[in-house]
Design an enzyme around this catalytic site. Structure first.
Site, mmCIF file in Angstrom:
data_model
loop_
_atom_site.group_PDB
_atom_site.id
_atom_site.type_symbol
_atom_site.label_atom_id
_atom_site.label_comp_id
_atom_site.label_asym_id
_atom_site.label_seq_id
_atom_site.Cartn_x
_atom_site.Cartn_y
_atom_site.Cartn_z
ATOM 1 C CG ASP A 100 -2.214 -0.843 0.862
ATOM 2 O OD1 ASP A 100 -2.570 -0.933 -0.330
ATOM 3 O OD2 ASP A 100 -2.821 -1.389 1.794
ATOM 4 C CG ASP A 157 -7.314 -4.451 -1.574
ATOM 5 O OD1 ASP A 157 -7.704 -5.501 -2.109
ATOM 6 O OD2 ASP A 157 -7.521 -4.176 -0.396
HETATM 7 N N1 GLY Z 1 -6.788 -1.834 0.960
HETATM 8 C C1 GLY Z 1 -7.565 -2.320 2.011
HETATM 9 C C2 GLY Z 1 -9.013 -2.056 1.966
HETATM 10 O O1 GLY Z 1 -9.601 -1.731 0.970
HETATM 11 O O2 GLY Z 1 -9.610 -2.173 3.017
#
Ligand code: GLY
Length: 378
Positions: A100, A157
Site C-alpha cells: 500500500d 486492492d
Molecule cells: N486496501 C484495504 C481495503 O480496501 O480495506
C-alpha cells in the site's frame, strides 16, 4: 450528455461550496492529525489505525491536495505537507510498509511534486516506488500483498497502488517499473477477475510457479462472494492501468467489472451493500465502495466512445448522489463527511458503518471530476 450528468451541475456546485466549509473546519481542528475514523465525531491521531504505517495515511493529504488544486487555498497545502513530512518516519523504518505504499505516497509526495515541483517529494515517491517494485515475484508475475509468511498472496486492492510504478517509469524514463505494474495487472486478470465481472479479494498463488492454490474471502463475506470495495478497486484500478499503458485488455476488464457493479447497485436502489453476494440480513452498507466506484465509472466514461459514455457517467452520478443524500454529514462541528463506510464484512463495531477517511477522499475526487476541477493523483 446523459440525463443524470446534465441534471447534476447545480447539485455539484452546491456540494463544492459545502466541501470548502466543512474542510476548513476539519483543517482547523486537525493541523497535527493523520485522520482515519472519527471517534465521537472527532478524528484522533493514528489511534484507530496501525500507526504511521497504516495504509490510509495518505488519503487526508490527498483530499487536501485535490482541494488545493481546485482553490489554491494555502491552508490545504500546508496541512497536507505536514502529513507528508510525518510519513518520513515510515519510509525510514521501512519494515512495516507493504504493497500500500502507492496509496501512501501517491496522495502525498507525488501529488505535492506534481503540483509544486518539490524535489524532496519526488525523492520520497521514487523511494516508495522502489519499495513497491521490490515486492515483485518474477516467477508468478505478481506484487506480493502484505507482510509475514504470505509469499504467494495477491489482492485486488493492489491495482490502485501500481500507478506509482507508472509514474516512476515516466519520471526517470525507465520502463522496469511499468513492466512490473503491467505484469501484475495481467496476473490480476487471470487470478482475481472472474468471468462474470465479479472478483476475488485474495488469491494465494504458488510463489514458485504462480499457480492458484486458494481464493479466501478476505474482507468480503466468504470465498466466492463479492466484496463491494474489492469490485470498486478492480473497476477503477484496471481503468487506471489502461489510462497509463493504453493496453486494451485493461479497459475491457474495467468495463466487464463496471457492468457487473452497475447491475448490483441498480438492484439495491443504488445503495452500496458491503458485499453483493451476502445473506439478505444483516444489511451492512459500505459507502466507500460507492465513492470508489463513482470515480472508476467517471474514469471509464472518459475513455468510452460517444455512444456509451453516458452509461458509465450516469451510473456514477446515480451512485454518488444517492450516497450523498443518504449518508452525508455536513455539520462543521463533527469530523467525517460520508457515513456508513465499512472496513470489512466481518469487521469490528468501530470500523463498521462509520465515516472513513478514504470514503471522503473518493467523494471529493468524484465531485471535483464532475466539476472538471480534479487533478490526476493516480
Ligand atoms: N486496501 C484495504 C481495503 O480496501 O480495506
Amino acid at each position: 450528455m446523459g440525463t443524470e450528468l446534465a441534471s447534476v451541475r447545480d447539485w455539484v456546485g452546491g456540494i463544492f461550496e459545502k466541501l470548502k466549509i466543512k474542510l476548513a473546519a476539519e483543517c482547523a481542528r486537525n493541523q497535527h492529525t493523520i485522520p482515519y475514523i472519527p471517534e465521537n465525531g472527532r478524528y484522533t491521531d493514528l489511534e484507530k489505525s496501525d500507526g504511521i504505517f497504516w495504509w490510509t495515511n495518505g488519503f487526508w493529504p490527498g483530499m487536501l491536495w485535490q482541494m488545493y488544486n481546485a482553490t489554491k487555498d494555502e491552508l490545504y497545502r500546508k496541512t497536507a505537507e505536514a502529513v507528508e513530512i510525518r510519513l518520513d518516519a515510515a519510509l525510514e523504518s521501512f519494515e512495516g510498509l507493504h504493497h500500500d505504499v502507492g496509496f501512501m505516497w501517491l496522495h502525498t509526495s507525488v501529488a505535492n511534486y506534481r503540483l509544486t515541483g518539490n524535489k524532496d517529494s519526488r525523492r520520497r515517491a521514487l523511494h516508495a516506488a522502489n519499495i513497491l517494485a521490490g515486492r515483485y515475484n518474477p516467477a508468478g508475475k505478481y506484487i506480493i500483498a502484505w507482510n509475514g509468511d504470505r509469499p504467494g498472496w495477491i489482492i485486488i486492492d493492489c491495482l490502485m497502488n501500481i500507478p506509482l510504478l507508472y509514474w516512476a517509469t515516466r519520471e526517470i524514463n525507465d520502463p522496469r517499473f511499468q513492466m512490473i505494474g503491467m505484469e501484475h495487472a495481467y496476473t490480476a486478470i487471470d487470478r482475481l477477475l472472474r468471468p462474470d465481472g465479479s472478483c476475488n479479494h485474495i488469491a494465494i498463488l504458488s510463489p514458485q510457479t504462480g499457480d492458484c492454490l486458494e481464493t479466501p474471502g478476505g474482507q468480503g463475506f466468504a470465498s466466492g462472494s463479492s466484496w463491494s470495495r474489492g469490485q470498486s478497486w478492480a473497476l477503477y484500478g484496471f481503468a487506471l492501468s489502461y489510462r497509463h499503458t493504453g493496453e486494451r485488455k485493461f479497459l475491457d476488464a474495467a468495463k466487464r467489472i463496471a457492468h457487473y457493479v452497475i447491475a448490483n447497485f441498480a438492484q439495491n436502489d443504488w445503495l452500496p451493500l458491503v458485499d453483493f453476494r451476502s445473506p439478505p440480513e444483516p444489511v451492512i452498507y459500505d459507502s466507500t465502495a460507492a465513492m470508489i466506484s463513482a470515480c472508476g465509472l467517471l474514469e471509464i466514461a472518459g475513455h468510452a466512445g460517444e455512444f456509451e459514455k453516458n452509461l458509465y457517467g450516469d451510473a456514477a452520478v446515480k451512485i454518488l448522489t444517492t450516497a450523498e443524500k443518504t449518508f452525508a454529514d455536513w455539520n462543521t462541528e463533527t469530523d467525517g463527511i460520508i457515513g456508513k463506510g465499512t472496513a470489512a464484512y466481518h469487521g469490528k463495531p468501530h470500523d463498521t458503518e462509520v465515516p472513513i477517511i478514504y470514503g471522503d477522499y473518493f467523494f471529493t475526487e468524484a465531485v471535483l471530476r464532475l466539476l472538471e476541477k480534479e487533478f490526476l493523483i493516480w
